[in-house]
Write a protein that holds these residues in place. Structure first.
Motif, PDB file in Angstrom:
ATOM      1  N   HIS A   1       0.820  -1.225   0.000  1.00  0.00           N
ATOM      2  CA  HIS A   1       0.000   0.000   0.000  1.00  0.00           C
ATOM      3  C   HIS A   1       0.851   1.272   0.000  1.00  0.00           C
ATOM      4  CE1 HIS A   1       0.841  -0.158   4.318  1.00  0.00           C
ATOM      5  NE2 HIS A   1       0.274   1.022   4.488  1.00  0.00           N
ATOM      6  N   LEU A   2       2.187   1.135  -0.032  1.00  0.00           N
ATOM      7  CA  LEU A   2       3.054   2.324   0.027  1.00  0.00           C
ATOM      8  C   LEU A   2       3.788   2.547  -1.290  1.00  0.00           C
ATOM      9  CD1 LEU A   2       4.719   2.013   3.557  1.00  0.00           C
ATOM     10  CD2 LEU A   2       2.522   3.050   2.926  1.00  0.00           C
ATOM     11  N   ASP A   3       4.032   3.833  -1.610  1.00  0.00           N
ATOM     12  CA  ASP A   3       4.867   4.135  -2.771  1.00  0.00           C
ATOM     13  C   ASP A   3       6.331   4.215  -2.324  1.00  0.00           C
ATOM     14  OD1 ASP A   3       5.345   6.686  -1.698  1.00  0.00           O
ATOM     15  OD2 ASP A   3       3.759   7.647  -2.871  1.00  0.00           O
TER      16      ASP A   3
ATOM     17  N   GLY B   1       7.928   4.353   1.447  1.00  0.00           N
ATOM     18  CA  GLY B   1       8.786   3.245   1.884  1.00  0.00           C
ATOM     19  C   GLY B   1      10.143   3.739   2.361  1.00  0.00           C
ATOM     20  N   ALA B   2      10.639   4.768   1.666  1.00  0.00           N
ATOM     21  CA  ALA B   2      11.957   5.320   2.020  1.00  0.00           C
ATOM     22  C   ALA B   2      11.924   6.043   3.364  1.00  0.00           C
ATOM     23  CB  ALA B   2      12.428   6.277   0.919  1.00  0.00           C
ATOM     24  N   ALA B   3      10.739   6.284   3.899  1.00  0.00           N
ATOM     25  CA  ALA B   3      10.632   6.982   5.192  1.00  0.00           C
ATOM     26  C   ALA B   3      10.826   6.041   6.376  1.00  0.00           C
ATOM     27  CB  ALA B   3       9.248   7.645   5.296  1.00  0.00           C
ATOM     28  N   LEU B   4      10.890   4.721   6.104  1.00  0.00           N
ATOM     29  CA  LEU B   4      10.768   3.775   7.216  1.00  0.00           C
ATOM     30  C   LEU B   4      12.051   3.417   7.976  1.00  0.00           C
ATOM     31  CD1 LEU B   4       8.148   1.344   5.634  1.00  0.00           C
ATOM     32  CD2 LEU B   4       7.780   3.479   6.848  1.00  0.00           C
ATOM     33  N   PRO B   5      13.216   3.243   7.320  1.00  0.00           N
ATOM     34  CA  PRO B   5      14.331   2.623   8.065  1.00  0.00           C
ATOM     35  C   PRO B   5      14.687   3.324   9.373  1.00  0.00           C
ATOM     36  CG  PRO B   5      14.806   2.614   5.726  1.00  0.00           C
ATOM     37  CD  PRO B   5      13.553   3.429   5.900  1.00  0.00           C
ATOM     38  N   ILE B   6      14.893   4.619   9.377  1.00  0.00           N
ATOM     39  CA  ILE B   6      15.328   5.259  10.629  1.00  0.00           C
ATOM     40  C   ILE B   6      14.128   5.692  11.471  1.00  0.00           C
ATOM     41  CG2 ILE B   6      16.510   7.280  11.605  1.00  0.00           C
ATOM     42  CD1 ILE B   6      18.640   6.976   9.461  1.00  0.00           C
ATOM     43  N   ALA B   7      13.261   6.517  10.914  1.00  0.00           N
ATOM     44  CA  ALA B   7      12.209   7.133  11.743  1.00  0.00           C
ATOM     45  C   ALA B   7      11.168   6.120  12.214  1.00  0.00           C
ATOM     46  CB  ALA B   7      11.538   8.272  10.980  1.00  0.00           C
ATOM     47  N   ALA B   8      10.666   5.280  11.293  1.00  0.00           N
ATOM     48  CA  ALA B   8       9.617   4.337  11.708  1.00  0.00           C
ATOM     49  C   ALA B   8      10.185   3.280  12.656  1.00  0.00           C
ATOM     50  CB  ALA B   8       8.989   3.668  10.484  1.00  0.00           C
ATOM     51  N   THR B   9      11.402   2.814  12.381  1.00  0.00           N
ATOM     52  CA  THR B   9      11.994   1.782  13.251  1.00  0.00           C
ATOM     53  C   THR B   9      12.206   2.331  14.654  1.00  0.00           C
ATOM     54  OG1 THR B   9      13.098   0.917  11.301  1.00  0.00           O
ATOM     55  CG2 THR B   9      13.872   0.102  13.404  1.00  0.00           C
ATOM     56  N   THR B  10      12.660   3.576  14.744  1.00  0.00           N
ATOM     57  CA  THR B  10      12.882   4.201  16.058  1.00  0.00           C
ATOM     58  C   THR B  10      11.562   4.351  16.811  1.00  0.00           C
ATOM     59  OG1 THR B  10      14.809   5.347  15.202  1.00  0.00           O
ATOM     60  CG2 THR B  10      13.787   6.285  17.177  1.00  0.00           C
TER      61      THR B  10
ATOM     62  N   ALA C   1       8.470  -3.346  12.253  1.00  0.00           N
ATOM     63  CA  ALA C   1       7.757  -2.070  12.051  1.00  0.00           C
ATOM     64  C   ALA C   1       6.957  -2.124  10.749  1.00  0.00           C
ATOM     65  CB  ALA C   1       8.755  -0.914  12.018  1.00  0.00           C
ATOM     66  N   VAL C   2       7.563  -2.693   9.712  1.00  0.00           N
ATOM     67  CA  VAL C   2       6.895  -2.787   8.408  1.00  0.00           C
ATOM     68  C   VAL C   2       5.671  -3.704   8.502  1.00  0.00           C
ATOM     69  CG1 VAL C   2       7.195  -3.768   6.088  1.00  0.00           C
ATOM     70  CG2 VAL C   2       8.867  -2.142   6.983  1.00  0.00           C
ATOM     71  N   ARG C   3       5.798  -4.775   9.278  1.00  0.00           N
ATOM     72  CA  ARG C   3       4.649  -5.683   9.429  1.00  0.00           C
ATOM     73  C   ARG C   3       3.481  -4.958  10.117  1.00  0.00           C
ATOM     74  NH1 ARG C   3       6.085 -11.312  12.083  1.00  0.00           N
ATOM     75  NH2 ARG C   3       6.128 -10.000  13.911  1.00  0.00           N
ATOM     76  N   ALA C   4       3.800  -4.155  11.131  1.00  0.00           N
ATOM     77  CA  ALA C   4       2.746  -3.390  11.822  1.00  0.00           C
ATOM     78  C   ALA C   4       2.132  -2.354  10.868  1.00  0.00           C
ATOM     79  CB  ALA C   4       3.328  -2.700  13.059  1.00  0.00           C
ATOM     80  N   ILE C   5       2.986  -1.726  10.063  1.00  0.00           N
ATOM     81  CA  ILE C   5       2.512  -0.713   9.098  1.00  0.00           C
ATOM     82  C   ILE C   5       1.584  -1.351   8.072  1.00  0.00           C
ATOM     83  CG2 ILE C   5       3.374   0.651   7.120  1.00  0.00           C
ATOM     84  CD1 ILE C   5       5.703   1.498   9.047  1.00  0.00           C
ATOM     85  N   ALA C   6       1.950  -2.552   7.617  1.00  0.00           N
ATOM     86  CA  ALA C   6       1.112  -3.246   6.642  1.00  0.00           C
ATOM     87  C   ALA C   6      -0.209  -3.676   7.282  1.00  0.00           C
ATOM     88  CB  ALA C   6       1.861  -4.455   6.081  1.00  0.00           C
ATOM     89  N   ALA C   7      -0.126  -4.201   8.508  1.00  0.00           N
ATOM     90  CA  ALA C   7      -1.334  -4.711   9.164  1.00  0.00           C
ATOM     91  C   ALA C   7      -2.327  -3.593   9.449  1.00  0.00           C
ATOM     92  CB  ALA C   7      -0.953  -5.431  10.459  1.00  0.00           C
TER      93      ALA C   7
END
Ligand SMILES: NC(=O)c1ccc[n+]([C@@H]2O[C@H](COP(=O)([O-])OP(=O)(O)OC[C@H]3O[C@@H](n4cnc5c(N)ncnc54)[C@H](OP(=O)(O)O)[C@@H]3O)[C@@H](O)[C@H]2O)c1
Length: 334
Positions: A130-132, A136-145, A291-297
């Motif tokens: 569901h992400l462009d 997707g590029a926003a996730l590694p640092i900010a979403a993981t933290t 984090a990605v699994r939670a974002i997808a769910a």
């Protein structure tokens, strides 16, 4: 391949250049990068405040793209698959070590402002459908933290979370906290940004310019109890108030230093309230995967405030380093 290089420390030292395409070694994947997003750390690298970078270098830690070629021995990935390369490719999971820190994309390894990058296959996480690419590029640092903050405090329905400001980490923390059923109190310098945070689910809003003693307001809003989690993204200017705003046994998740790292605090709140002061330095590939699994769910959509072109890299950095103009993340598309 087309790339942006930072030739020396400084926000005006970007140049567009042509570089040879990277070769994939066994176990690696060639990723055609499509987007990047900026973090506060990228500005620190660009200004020479973050140790480890040597110039010229390809900047920006976070990116997303698609698989362009597979190195020998790589299985389970296919050409064209949309992926997020983690910025610390050697940190698969567990506690961080100095070996992990020595290899960071956009600092000691080539970053995301190039057409291609070769990375270990096991440092890739699939981009949710569901992400462009910018999201997707926003996730590694900010979403993981933000994910690590929410997980560290074991948030559950009814937990109270305090977030400071409306930058990348705070907005992801807002989205994860709401997905956990928590009540969110968010402080920002701007009423307009507070309204945007309200639309994302923030329950109580505090303008910290109008109400500098936001910690006392948190205590009033929670009938004296305080917050189970304060995500400390600001540092020197707010740390003492974060301790005051926390509940007994609460967590002050300490990640940020936008207002500096020096603090003078009273130890008593930590002792008397048995607070957990938890330091964190981003997260591993496994943390990003969770984090990605939670974002997808939860169909969470990262908030991208503005998108710049590669040619506008300097303007994108200037926007982030201005501090407080953006809401969520700033993107750069290839
Ligand atoms: N250690 C880690 O794991 C980790 C990971 C990621 C980021 N970080 C750090 O965490 C910090 C935040 O990162 P980010 O990417 O979210 O930064 P950002 O996008 O630049 O956001 C910073 C925000 O801080 C807010 N702010 C500034 N002064 C404030 C104050 N006195 N009180 C409350 N809010 C204030 C502003 O919000 P308003 O405009 O709404 O006022 C500003 O937008 C940075 O220092 C970054 O290096 C650490």
């Amino acid at each position: 391949m087309k790339a942006i290089e930072l030739t020396a420390p400084g926000l005006v030292a970007f140049r567009q250049t042509e570089l040879p395409e990277p070769q994939v070694a066994p176990g690696e994947v060639l990723v055609r990068l499509r987007a990047a997003t900026l973090n506060f750390a990228d500005v620190a690298v660009a200004t020479g405040a973050f140790p480890g970078a040597t110039f010229p270098m390809i900047p920006v830690a976070d990116g997303a793209g698609e698989v362009a070629a597979l190195g020998e021995g790589v299985s389970g990935l296919s050409i064209g698959e949309r992926v997020i390369p983690h910025f610390m490719p050697n940190w698969q999971g567990g506690a961080m070590t100095s070996r992990h820190v020595a290899a960071m994309r956009g600092i000691t390894l080539p970053g995301s402002l190039a057409e291609y990058v070769a990375v270990p296959a096991n440092s890739l996480v699939a981009l949710p459908a569901h992400l462009d690419f910018v999201q997707g590029a926003a996730l590694p640092i900010a979403a993981t933290t933000a994910w690590n903050a929410v997980r560290s405090a074991q948030l559950r329905p009814g937990s109270v979370v305090v977030l400071l400001g409306t930058g990348g980490v705070s907005i992801f923390a807002l989205q994860f906290a709401k997905a956990s059923g928590a009540t969110v109190i968010l402080a920002s310098s701007s009423d307009e940004k507070l309204e945007r945070a309200r639309q994302l689910g923030a329950d109580y809003l505090i303008n910290y310019r109008a109400t500098p003693a936001w910690d006392e307001k948190v205590l009033r809003l929670t009938e004296g109890r305080g917050a189970d989690l304060v995500v400390e993204t600001v540092g020197g200017a707010t740390f003492a108030r974060a301790l005051n705003a926390a509940a007994m046994g609460g967590t002050v998740f300490t990640v940020g230093f936008v207002s500096g790292t020096a603090v003078s605090i009273d130890l008593l709140p930590i002792i008397v309230k048995a607070l957990r002061i938890v330091g964190n330095s981003t997260g591993s590939v496994a943390d990003l995967g969770e984090a990605v699994r939670a974002i997808a769910a939860h169909r969470i959509v990262p908030v991208i405030d503005r998108v710049f072109s590669l040619d506008e890299t300097g303007a994108a950095y200037a926007e982030l380093s201005a501090g407080g103009r953006h809401f969520g993340k700033l993107g750069i598309v290839h």
